[in-house]
Scaffold this motif. Structure first.
Motif, PDB file in Angstrom:
ATOM      1  N   HIS A 516       0.837  -1.206   0.000  1.00 29.11           N
ATOM      2  CA  HIS A 516       0.000   0.000   0.000  1.00 29.11           C
ATOM      3  C   HIS A 516       0.871   1.256   0.000  1.00 29.11           C
ATOM      4  CE1 HIS A 516      -3.442   2.593   1.044  1.00 29.11           C
ATOM      5  NE2 HIS A 516      -2.578   3.207   1.852  1.00 29.11           N
ATOM      6  N   THR A 517       1.910   1.250   0.839  1.00 31.72           N
ATOM      7  CA  THR A 517       2.799   2.410   0.937  1.00 31.72           C
ATOM      8  C   THR A 517       3.503   2.679  -0.383  1.00 31.72           C
ATOM      9  OG1 THR A 517       3.152   1.911   3.286  1.00 31.72           O
ATOM     10  CG2 THR A 517       4.714   3.402   2.231  1.00 31.72           C
ATOM     11  N   LEU A 518       3.956   1.626  -1.047  1.00 32.68           N
ATOM     12  CA  LEU A 518       4.623   1.789  -2.344  1.00 32.68           C
ATOM     13  C   LEU A 518       3.653   2.317  -3.399  1.00 32.68           C
ATOM     14  CD1 LEU A 518       6.834  -1.455  -2.443  1.00 32.68           C
ATOM     15  CD2 LEU A 518       7.607   0.902  -2.085  1.00 32.68           C
ATOM     16  N   ASN A 519       2.431   1.800  -3.411  1.00 30.99           N
ATOM     17  CA  ASN A 519       1.428   2.268  -4.380  1.00 30.99           C
ATOM     18  C   ASN A 519       1.091   3.742  -4.168  1.00 30.99           C
ATOM     19  OD1 ASN A 519       1.187  -0.208  -5.688  1.00 30.99           O
ATOM     20  ND2 ASN A 519      -0.432  -0.927  -4.308  1.00 30.99           N
ATOM     21  N   LYS A 520       0.979   4.152  -2.886  1.00 36.70           N
ATOM     22  CA  LYS A 520       0.672   5.553  -2.604  1.00 36.70           C
ATOM     23  C   LYS A 520       1.824   6.470  -2.981  1.00 36.70           C
ATOM     24  CE  LYS A 520      -2.525   7.031  -0.754  1.00 36.70           C
ATOM     25  NZ  LYS A 520      -3.787   7.579  -1.293  1.00 36.70           N
ATOM     26  N   ALA A 521       3.043   5.969  -2.864  1.00 41.36           N
ATOM     27  CA  ALA A 521       4.201   6.775  -3.256  1.00 41.36           C
ATOM     28  C   ALA A 521       4.220   7.012  -4.762  1.00 41.36           C
ATOM     29  CB  ALA A 521       5.491   6.083  -2.807  1.00 41.36           C
ATOM     30  N   ILE A 522       3.801   5.999  -5.508  1.00 42.85           N
ATOM     31  CA  ILE A 522       3.765   6.123  -6.969  1.00 42.85           C
ATOM     32  C   ILE A 522       2.575   6.958  -7.423  1.00 42.85           C
ATOM     33  CG2 ILE A 522       3.551   4.828  -9.126  1.00 42.85           C
ATOM     34  CD1 ILE A 522       4.951   2.491  -7.667  1.00 42.85           C
ATOM     35  N   ASN A 523       1.399   6.711  -6.798  1.00 41.01           N
ATOM     36  CA  ASN A 523       0.166   7.406  -7.189  1.00 41.01           C
ATOM     37  C   ASN A 523      -0.559   7.883  -5.927  1.00 41.01           C
ATOM     38  OD1 ASN A 523      -2.115   8.362  -8.411  1.00 41.01           O
ATOM     39  ND2 ASN A 523      -2.891   6.360  -9.068  1.00 41.01           N
ATOM     40  N   PRO A 524      -0.207   9.081  -5.420  1.00 40.40           N
ATOM     41  CA  PRO A 524      -0.768   9.550  -4.138  1.00 40.40           C
ATOM     42  C   PRO A 524      -2.287   9.678  -4.137  1.00 40.40           C
ATOM     43  CG  PRO A 524       1.115  10.893  -4.802  1.00 40.40           C
ATOM     44  CD  PRO A 524       0.788  10.017  -5.960  1.00 40.40           C
ATOM     45  N   GLU A 525      -2.897   9.982  -5.277  1.00 43.06           N
ATOM     46  CA  GLU A 525      -4.347  10.182  -5.331  1.00 43.06           C
ATOM     47  C   GLU A 525      -5.106   8.925  -5.737  1.00 43.06           C
ATOM     48  OE1 GLU A 525      -5.582  12.959  -4.243  1.00 43.06           O
ATOM     49  OE2 GLU A 525      -3.568  13.785  -3.957  1.00 43.06           O
ATOM     50  N   GLY A 526      -4.391   7.830  -5.934  1.00 42.64           N
ATOM     51  CA  GLY A 526      -5.022   6.607  -6.430  1.00 42.64           C
ATOM     52  C   GLY A 526      -5.901   5.924  -5.401  1.00 42.64           C
ATOM     53  N   LEU A 527      -6.977   5.275  -5.895  1.00 41.54           N
ATOM     54  CA  LEU A 527      -7.863   4.461  -5.058  1.00 41.54           C
ATOM     55  C   LEU A 527      -7.641   3.006  -5.450  1.00 41.54           C
ATOM     56  CD1 LEU A 527     -11.110   6.630  -5.283  1.00 41.54           C
ATOM     57  CD2 LEU A 527      -9.396   6.625  -3.462  1.00 41.54           C
ATOM     58  N   PHE A 528      -6.968   2.245  -4.594  1.00 41.90           N
ATOM     59  CA  PHE A 528      -6.487   0.918  -4.961  1.00 41.90           C
ATOM     60  C   PHE A 528      -7.425  -0.209  -4.563  1.00 41.90           C
ATOM     61  CE2 PHE A 528      -2.783   3.624  -3.797  1.00 41.90           C
ATOM     62  CZ  PHE A 528      -2.334   3.868  -5.089  1.00 41.90           C
TER      63      PHE A 528
END
Length: 632
Positions: A516-528
């Motif tokens: 989750h942390t890595l995904n947010k770093a790549i796409n801060p506004e993303g809803l995963f």
């Protein structure tokens, strides 16, 4: 003719509204009094809508030229006194001081004063309505309400009588009423004040900020810079002590410019109304559907809420226990003008302070009064000198009073000094804070003290992996007991819930959080996650706003179970040496937890299933505090 018509309209309005009878009663009080007066003060309640319907010109004067409108009523009242022989001592019209109190202003944009928009209009000398939260207030001092002056030349006819009467008008300073350079209009001699006729009134100064300026205290930024400025409100006479720190008010007043060390815009308050937030009509369709699907169980709905809550910060399924407790604490907040007694204070033991900090910061932004305390500021009220030179002491709110009815997130408990932690413990136990005002320091003859209720829940965390904790000598702990040796035991006890968030435990899988942390770093506004898209932050805001306004009551079964658990838990935790380990507030917290779980389930009645969850959470907290060593 126009002025005469307005006077007639003013008299008709006073007669129709009941103001004339009140004026006659006030005159009777003055006439029966044995005291001599130079100034006779009368308060007249004005409904602008009624006046405009009666006479548009008079209504326009009241709204846009209030000082001239007061002169119209002053003339009418003087004629009434003389015609009806109401006050025998009254000699001149200037002795009558009329204060017009407005019930409201027209709900039009031109009558509103937005504290976040500049420039502010302080030159028109008319009424505006503004809304804001009190962040500071002074003690009450005196000001000159009215005074009598006489010509210093005894041969002048104006050396006697009541020709020179000065009264306070909105926006005027003390020097505008009382000075030694006034001259006689007849002979140009200096005027001298007849001090025995000076009339004093009460004065208090408060500072407010716009409600939307709370964003600056919530630790939240949408990358849009903004600025805000506090606005000073002058309260006089019957308005003093009508405002409390932390409350939100609508204020009708006249803006004015006051020059101190720097020019400041102030408001001379005319009327004050407490603001109650609107109760939301319901919840989102998605939550309504979820509630219907889980109606077969008293636990499913809240379990799913905890699972999907704050999926923007942590993956669904992680930190569920903590998220359930946060939601229960959030639904115990209030927007109403009532004492918040059912606070749920939470202390978290964690090794991942960054994630916990983000989670708590996200949560406080879901309620109107979620305040993030900064270490550079003060948690509780502080004293300072009043910048307007009135001699009064200014009491600054601090984060706790600003969070009234909400949440005060104070960050890492170890970052606060020992004296602040002792103060926090006292507040958690008493739910009030006393401010001592040393008289000598602030130019007063005697010392004073003021007590303020602290009506918010406190959230905090402790880092178990801090360097000071790693180097500290470990103390012997019982099975299940957390080592909180760096924090005073009484302070830990004062928090209602102690929660352990250990990321290495099976309840908090490490890999999903890393992903989750890595995904947010790549796409801060993303809803995963699907939960993030289906149940938005706005949906949770609506849910919490609706749930916290529910009035709940205990069922008979729930009440019996609560008392039964409390008595049993107290009995098994009572030792022969140190007595009971269960605090006196334990029963209170059990009730609060049960009510919170019922509200979170959107129910008006507390069931035994709610008490069961409350007992489970409370028992978990007790085990972390005292361990599993029970005295059977």
């Amino acid at each position: 003719m126009s002025n005469l018509k307005m006077k007639e309209a003013a008299l008709i309005y006073l007669d129709r509204s009941g103001g004339l009878q009140k004026f006659i009663d006030d005159c009777k009080y003055y006439n029966d009094s044995k005291q001599s007066y130079a100034v006779y003060r009368f308060k007249i309640l004005i409904n602008p809508s009624d006046v405009v319907e009666l006479d548009a010109e008079l209504g326009n004067h009241i709204l846009h030229q209030p000082l001239k409108a007061a002169e119209v009523f002053q003339s009418v009242c003087f004629i009434a006194v003389k015609t009806l022989s109401l006050i025998g001592q009254l000699q001149t019209e200037t002795q009558i001081n009329i204060v017009l109190k407005l019930t409201h202003l027209p709900p039009l944009p031109s009558y509103g004063l937005d504290l976040c928009e500049f420039p502010l209009d302080y030159t028109s000398q008319r009424f505006y309505m503004m809304q804001g939260i009190v962040i500071a207030m002074t003690t009450i001092t005196k000001y000159t309400q009215g005074a009598r002056f006489l010509c210093s030349d005894e041969a002048c006819p104006l050396s006697k009588g009541f020709q020179y009467i000065r009264v306070h008008v909105p926006g005027a300073t003390e020097s505008a009423t009382i000075r030694n350079d006034f001259l006689c209009n007849l002979c140009a001699s200096s005027l001298q004040e007849d001090r025995k006729f000076r009339v004093l009134g009460d004065k208090q100064i408060v500072e407010i900020i716009a409600t939307k300026a709370l964003r600056a205290f919530q630790g939240y930024s949408n990358n849009q810079p903004f600025r805000f400025q506090s606005l000073t409100i002058f309260l006089r006479d019957e308005s003093v002590n009508k405002m409390n720190i932390g409350n939100e008010y609508k204020i009708i007043g006249i803006p004015t410019c006051v020059k101190t060390s720097q020019t400041a815009v102030c408001i001379e308050a005319n009327s004050i109304t407490f603001c109650n937030s609107k109760v939301p009509s319901g919840i989102s369709d998605n939550f309504r559907c979820l509630l219907s699907l889980t109606s077969s169980s008293c636990w499913k709905f809240t379990a799913i809420l905890a699972n999907i809550f704050a999926s923007q910060i942590t993956p669904p399924g992680t930190y569920n226990l903590l998220k359930l407790c946060l939601l229960m604490s959030l639904v115990q907040t209030t927007d109403r003008n009532k004492e918040l007694e059912d606070c749920l204070d939470i202390l978290i033991i964690t090794s991942d302070t960054l994630l916990i900090d983000r989670l708590l910061n996200f949560s406080i932004n879901l309620v109107p009064r979620g305040i993030r305390h900064l270490v550079s500021t003060e948690i509780f009220p502080t004293l300072s000198r009043n910048k307007y030179g009135t001699g009064a002491v200014s009491i600054q709110a601090g984060s706790a009073l600003l969070a009234k009815g909400g949440i005060c997130f104070i960050g890492d408990l170890a970052s606060h000094k020992k004296d602040k932690l002792e103060q926090l413990q006292t507040v958690l136990e008493s739910r009030s804070i006393t401010v001592y005002i040393p008289g000598k320091k602030f130019g007063e003859d005697i010392d004073q003290q003021m007590t303020f209720p602290v009506q918010c829940s406190f959230w905090s965390f402790v880092d178990v992996d801090s360097s000071s904790r790693r180097n500290a000598q470990k103390i012997n702990t019982l099975i299940g007991q957390m080592d909180c040796s760096l924090i005073p035991a009484n302070l830990v006890e004062a928090f209602g819930l102690l929660i352990n968030c250990n990321e290495s435990s099976p309840c908090h899988p490490f890999l999903p959080t890393v992903q989750h942390t890595l995904n947010k770093a790549i796409n801060p506004e993303g809803l995963f996650y699907a939960a993030s898209r289906q149940f938005t932050t706005e949906d949770f805001e609506k849910l919490l706003a609706f749930a916290k306004n529910l009035n709940v009551e205990f069922s008979l079964e729930a009440e019996r179970m609560t008392h039964g658990y409390y008595l049993a838990s107290r009995r098994i935790r009572t030792g022969s040496v140190c007595g009971s380990k269960l605090s006196a507030s334990a029963l209170k917290y059990l009730v609060f937890l049960s009510e919170a779980h019922a509200r979170l389930n959107l129910r008006n009645k507390v069931l035994k299933e709610d008490v069961l969850i409350a007992a489970l959470l409370f028992e978990t907290s007790l085990t972390l505090k005292y361990g599993n060593e029970l005295n059977y």
